[in-house]
Motif scaffolding. Structure first.
Motif, PDB file in Angstrom:
ATOM      1  N   VAL A 157      -5.062  -1.768  -3.469  1.00 34.71           N
ATOM      2  CA  VAL A 157      -3.700  -1.701  -4.002  1.00 34.71           C
ATOM      3  C   VAL A 157      -3.610  -2.701  -5.158  1.00 34.71           C
ATOM      4  O   VAL A 157      -4.631  -3.127  -5.698  1.00 34.71           O
ATOM      5  N   VAL A 158      -2.402  -3.084  -5.539  1.00 30.41           N
ATOM      6  CA  VAL A 158      -2.212  -4.025  -6.647  1.00 30.41           C
ATOM      7  C   VAL A 158      -1.436  -5.240  -6.154  1.00 30.41           C
ATOM      8  O   VAL A 158      -0.403  -5.107  -5.494  1.00 30.41           O
ATOM      9  N   GLY A 159      -1.952  -6.415  -6.472  1.00 30.81           N
ATOM     10  CA  GLY A 159      -1.258  -7.657  -6.159  1.00 30.81           C
ATOM     11  C   GLY A 159      -0.684  -8.269  -7.422  1.00 30.81           C
ATOM     12  O   GLY A 159      -1.193  -8.073  -8.526  1.00 30.81           O
ATOM     13  N   VAL A 160       0.392  -9.025  -7.241  1.00 32.67           N
ATOM     14  CA  VAL A 160       1.035  -9.739  -8.344  1.00 32.67           C
ATOM     15  C   VAL A 160       1.252 -11.171  -7.889  1.00 32.67           C
ATOM     16  O   VAL A 160       1.649 -11.414  -6.741  1.00 32.67           O
ATOM     17  N   SER A 161       0.999 -12.126  -8.764  1.00 32.59           N
ATOM     18  CA  SER A 161       1.262 -13.514  -8.399  1.00 32.59           C
ATOM     19  C   SER A 161       2.767 -13.758  -8.429  1.00 32.59           C
ATOM     20  O   SER A 161       3.500 -13.151  -9.213  1.00 32.59           O
ATOM     21  N   ALA A 162       3.221 -14.659  -7.570  1.00 30.76           N
ATOM     22  CA  ALA A 162       4.640 -14.987  -7.536  1.00 30.76           C
ATOM     23  C   ALA A 162       5.101 -15.549  -8.877  1.00 30.76           C
ATOM     24  O   ALA A 162       6.215 -15.271  -9.338  1.00 30.76           O
ATOM     25  N   ALA A 163       4.239 -16.315  -9.530  1.00 31.85           N
ATOM     26  CA  ALA A 163       4.590 -16.898 -10.831  1.00 31.85           C
ATOM     27  C   ALA A 163       4.792 -15.817 -11.878  1.00 31.85           C
ATOM     28  O   ALA A 163       5.733 -15.879 -12.681  1.00 31.85           O
ATOM     29  N   ALA A 164       3.916 -14.803 -11.882  1.00 36.87           N
ATOM     30  CA  ALA A 164       4.047 -13.718 -12.855  1.00 36.87           C
ATOM     31  C   ALA A 164       5.307 -12.903 -12.605  1.00 36.87           C
ATOM     32  O   ALA A 164       5.981 -12.468 -13.554  1.00 36.87           O
ATOM     33  N   ALA A 165       5.634 -12.677 -11.336  1.00 40.87           N
ATOM     34  CA  ALA A 165       6.847 -11.922 -11.015  1.00 40.87           C
ATOM     35  C   ALA A 165       8.082 -12.655 -11.528  1.00 40.87           C
ATOM     36  O   ALA A 165       9.032 -12.033 -12.023  1.00 40.87           O
ATOM     37  N   ALA A 166       8.078 -13.976 -11.423  1.00 42.47           N
ATOM     38  CA  ALA A 166       9.213 -14.766 -11.886  1.00 42.47           C
ATOM     39  C   ALA A 166       9.304 -14.802 -13.400  1.00 42.47           C
ATOM     40  O   ALA A 166      10.396 -14.765 -13.977  1.00 42.47           O
ATOM     41  N   GLU A 167       8.143 -14.866 -14.050  1.00 41.08           N
ATOM     42  CA  GLU A 167       8.124 -15.010 -15.517  1.00 41.08           C
ATOM     43  C   GLU A 167       8.227 -13.678 -16.245  1.00 41.08           C
ATOM     44  O   GLU A 167       8.826 -13.592 -17.321  1.00 41.08           O
ATOM     45  N   HIS A 168       7.634 -12.615 -15.660  1.00 39.64           N
ATOM     46  CA  HIS A 168       7.579 -11.325 -16.359  1.00 39.64           C
ATOM     47  C   HIS A 168       8.077 -10.169 -15.475  1.00 39.64           C
ATOM     48  O   HIS A 168       7.387  -9.156 -15.324  1.00 39.64           O
ATOM     49  N   PRO A 169       9.259 -10.272 -14.873  1.00 35.69           N
ATOM     50  CA  PRO A 169       9.687  -9.208 -13.957  1.00 35.69           C
ATOM     51  C   PRO A 169       9.792  -7.841 -14.626  1.00 35.69           C
ATOM     52  O   PRO A 169       9.397  -6.828 -14.033  1.00 35.69           O
ATOM     53  N   ALA A 170      10.308  -7.797 -15.832  1.00 35.10           N
ATOM     54  CA  ALA A 170      10.457  -6.508 -16.515  1.00 35.10           C
ATOM     55  C   ALA A 170       9.101  -5.881 -16.801  1.00 35.10           C
ATOM     56  O   ALA A 170       8.916  -4.663 -16.656  1.00 35.10           O
ATOM     57  N   ALA A 171       8.139  -6.688 -17.202  1.00 31.53           N
ATOM     58  CA  ALA A 171       6.802  -6.166 -17.500  1.00 31.53           C
ATOM     59  C   ALA A 171       6.105  -5.691 -16.230  1.00 31.53           C
ATOM     60  O   ALA A 171       5.410  -4.664 -16.232  1.00 31.53           O
ATOM     61  N   VAL A 172       6.271  -6.413 -15.128  1.00 29.80           N
ATOM     62  CA  VAL A 172       5.658  -6.010 -13.863  1.00 29.80           C
ATOM     63  C   VAL A 172       6.241  -4.676 -13.397  1.00 29.80           C
ATOM     64  O   VAL A 172       5.506  -3.770 -12.977  1.00 29.80           O
ATOM     65  N   LEU A 173       7.545  -4.534 -13.486  1.00 35.44           N
ATOM     66  CA  LEU A 173       8.187  -3.282 -13.080  1.00 35.44           C
ATOM     67  C   LEU A 173       7.776  -2.131 -13.997  1.00 35.44           C
ATOM     68  O   LEU A 173       7.562  -1.002 -13.540  1.00 35.44           O
ATOM     69  N   ALA A 174       7.647  -2.412 -15.282  1.00 37.50           N
ATOM     70  CA  ALA A 174       7.213  -1.375 -16.221  1.00 37.50           C
ATOM     71  C   ALA A 174       5.781  -0.946 -15.925  1.00 37.50           C
ATOM     72  O   ALA A 174       5.450   0.253 -15.993  1.00 37.50           O
ATOM     73  N   ALA A 175       4.922  -1.897 -15.590  1.00 38.06           N
ATOM     74  CA  ALA A 175       3.539  -1.563 -15.234  1.00 38.06           C
ATOM     75  C   ALA A 175       3.502  -0.696 -13.977  1.00 38.06           C
ATOM     76  O   ALA A 175       2.724   0.257 -13.893  1.00 38.06           O
TER      77      ALA A 175
ATOM     78  N   LEU B 258       2.446  -5.102  -5.121  1.00 35.20           N
ATOM     79  CA  LEU B 258       2.999  -4.052  -5.965  1.00 35.20           C
ATOM     80  C   LEU B 258       2.480  -2.746  -5.371  1.00 35.20           C
ATOM     81  O   LEU B 258       1.259  -2.515  -5.373  1.00 35.20           O
ATOM     82  N   PRO B 259       3.351  -1.902  -4.814  1.00 33.29           N
ATOM     83  CA  PRO B 259       2.889  -0.785  -3.980  1.00 33.29           C
ATOM     84  C   PRO B 259       2.301   0.394  -4.760  1.00 33.29           C
ATOM     85  O   PRO B 259       2.886   1.469  -4.883  1.00 33.29           O
ATOM     86  N   VAL B 260       1.112   0.166  -5.259  1.00 38.47           N
ATOM     87  CA  VAL B 260       0.362   1.175  -6.001  1.00 38.47           C
ATOM     88  C   VAL B 260      -1.033   1.259  -5.382  1.00 38.47           C
ATOM     89  O   VAL B 260      -1.712   0.238  -5.270  1.00 38.47           O
ATOM     90  N   THR B 261      -1.470   2.444  -4.998  1.00 38.84           N
ATOM     91  CA  THR B 261      -2.812   2.618  -4.447  1.00 38.84           C
ATOM     92  C   THR B 261      -3.779   2.938  -5.578  1.00 38.84           C
ATOM     93  O   THR B 261      -3.667   3.980  -6.221  1.00 38.84           O
ATOM     94  N   THR B 262      -4.729   2.046  -5.809  1.00 39.35           N
ATOM     95  CA  THR B 262      -5.729   2.298  -6.839  1.00 39.35           C
ATOM     96  C   THR B 262      -6.983   2.951  -6.269  1.00 39.35           C
ATOM     97  O   THR B 262      -7.772   3.534  -6.999  1.00 39.35           O
ATOM     98  N   LEU B 263      -7.172   2.817  -4.945  1.00 35.68           N
ATOM     99  CA  LEU B 263      -8.317   3.453  -4.292  1.00 35.68           C
ATOM    100  C   LEU B 263      -7.937   3.832  -2.867  1.00 35.68           C
ATOM    101  O   LEU B 263      -7.679   2.968  -2.034  1.00 35.68           O
ATOM    102  N   GLY B 264      -7.895   5.127  -2.618  1.00 37.50           N
ATOM    103  CA  GLY B 264      -7.696   5.632  -1.268  1.00 37.50           C
ATOM    104  C   GLY B 264      -8.868   6.536  -0.938  1.00 37.50           C
ATOM    105  O   GLY B 264      -9.296   7.327  -1.783  1.00 37.50           O
ATOM    106  N   ARG B 265      -9.406   6.398   0.261  1.00 40.13           N
ATOM    107  CA  ARG B 265     -10.544   7.236   0.621  1.00 40.13           C
ATOM    108  C   ARG B 265     -10.685   7.277   2.139  1.00 40.13           C
ATOM    109  O   ARG B 265     -10.211   6.381   2.844  1.00 40.13           O
ATOM    110  N   HIS B 266     -11.360   8.301   2.617  1.00 45.43           N
ATOM    111  CA  HIS B 266     -11.701   8.353   4.029  1.00 45.43           C
ATOM    112  C   HIS B 266     -12.785   7.313   4.317  1.00 45.43           C
ATOM    113  O   HIS B 266     -13.534   6.908   3.426  1.00 45.43           O
ATOM    114  N   GLN B 267     -12.881   6.891   5.593  1.00 46.25           N
ATOM    115  CA  GLN B 267     -13.785   5.784   5.917  1.00 46.25           C
ATOM    116  C   GLN B 267     -14.755   6.090   7.060  1.00 46.25           C
ATOM    117  O   GLN B 267     -15.687   5.311   7.288  1.00 46.25           O
ATOM    118  N   HIS B 268     -14.564   7.179   7.781  1.00 46.55           N
ATOM    119  CA  HIS B 268     -15.405   7.418   8.954  1.00 46.55           C
ATOM    120  C   HIS B 268     -16.893   7.569   8.606  1.00 46.55           C
ATOM    121  O   HIS B 268     -17.753   7.342   9.460  1.00 46.55           O
TER     122      HIS B 268
END
Length: 292
Positions: A204-222, A69-79
């Motif tokens: 970033v955010v991961g989603v299980s394949a099972a959750a995507a199949a069972e709750h697609p509307a909720a995943v998209l809303a999130a 799920l293409p959401v960045t929850t933590l972005g930071r420089h690393q050098h």
């Protein structure tokens, strides 16, 4: 529908949106958040989980049912994460010992990539030490990497001088002797991001394949709710600190995947469009629905 998100603002937004979409969401409190990764990746024990970008790549490469799920929850420089106690610098890495919590730790993958591309370091001429295994079952350290003795801790070994360098982000101990191996690391990091056009994304955010199949509307809303939070808080700058959407994350994922393959973190190349297609197929939406 269970969610693991480290940021309270994103968690609150995702929960409210998923509930509005008809799901019964629950936030599972796991701290630090990376401790949730193993159960999510290997057993799908939660439905939506904050993940390190390299964990996503490793999970996909090993055939786990993990979607991006293409959401960045933590972005930071690393050098700034390559540190030493002595007079050594980044030019001295070859032939010396460098500790990193885990070989697949995203901070380490980014930093090793910089060492190779910017400083000409041959990673196989470094005495690498790791302290933990991988989140993805079946993944192993390369043959040219050594595991520290059982019970050893990276911060303690670093402060005791048992390793010459450490790659540490949040776990960096407070000690006045600590020096960054890269001179002016924040300036170097900012220039790197300007040149590349993206921040070295960490989580970033991961989603299980099972959750995507069972709750697609909720995943998209999130997704929509978290995107709104991050967009509202994004400061103007040359690159977004928390990019959202498939196209916004393409550069960071593509570079991280190339680094991970070169460093033997993943067993095969992972093309970014594979991640996009997997998620869109599971949710039944075109890439444009998720910023692609």
């Amino acid at each position: 529908m269970q969610l693991v998100l480290g940021r309270d603002d994103l968690a609150a937004a995702a929960l409210a949106a998923a509930r509005e979409a008809g799901a019964e969401p629950e936030r599972v409190d796991i701290s630090p958040v990376h401790k949730a990764s193993r159960g999510f990746v290997n057993a799908s024990d939660v439905d939506l989980c904050e993940l390190a970008i390299v964990t996503v790549l490793q999970a996909v490469a090993h055939g786990r049912p993990v979607l991006l799920l293409p959401v960045t929850t933590l972005g930071r420089h690393q050098h700034q994460t390559l540190v030493t106690l002595g007079n050594l610098s980044v030019a001295d890495v070859e032939g010396h010992s460098v500790g990193v919590r885990a070989w697949s730790q995203t901070t380490g993958v980014w930093m090793r990539g910089f060492l190779t591309e910017q400083y000409g370091v041959d990673l196989r001429k470094v005495d690498w030490r790791t302290y933990e295994g991988h989140h993805v079952d079946g993944a192993e350290d390369p043959s040219w990497v050594r595991r520290a003795p059982e019970g050893s801790k990276l911060p303690a070994d670093f402060l005791a001088g048992r390793i010459d360098f450490g790659i540490m982000g949040n776990e960096l101990p407070s000690d006045d002797r600590t020096r960054t191996a890269v001179d002016n690391p924040h300036e170097v990091a900012e220039q790197w991001s300007k040149d590349q056009g993206f921040i070295p994304v960490n989580h970033v955010v991961g989603v299980s394949a099972a959750a995507a199949a069972e709750h697609p509307a909720a995943v998209l809303a999130a997704y929509d709710a978290m995107r709104s939070v991050l967009t509202a808080k994004e400061h103007d700058g040359p690159v977004a600190l928390h990019p959202v959407g498939f196209e916004a994350l393409r550069g960071a994922f593509t570079k991280a995947a190339a680094y991970a393959l070169d460093q033997d973190v993943i067993p095969r190349a992972v093309d970014y469009d594979e991640l996009v297609e997997r998620t869109c197929a599971a949710l039944g939406v075109p890439p444009a629905r998720l910023g692609g």
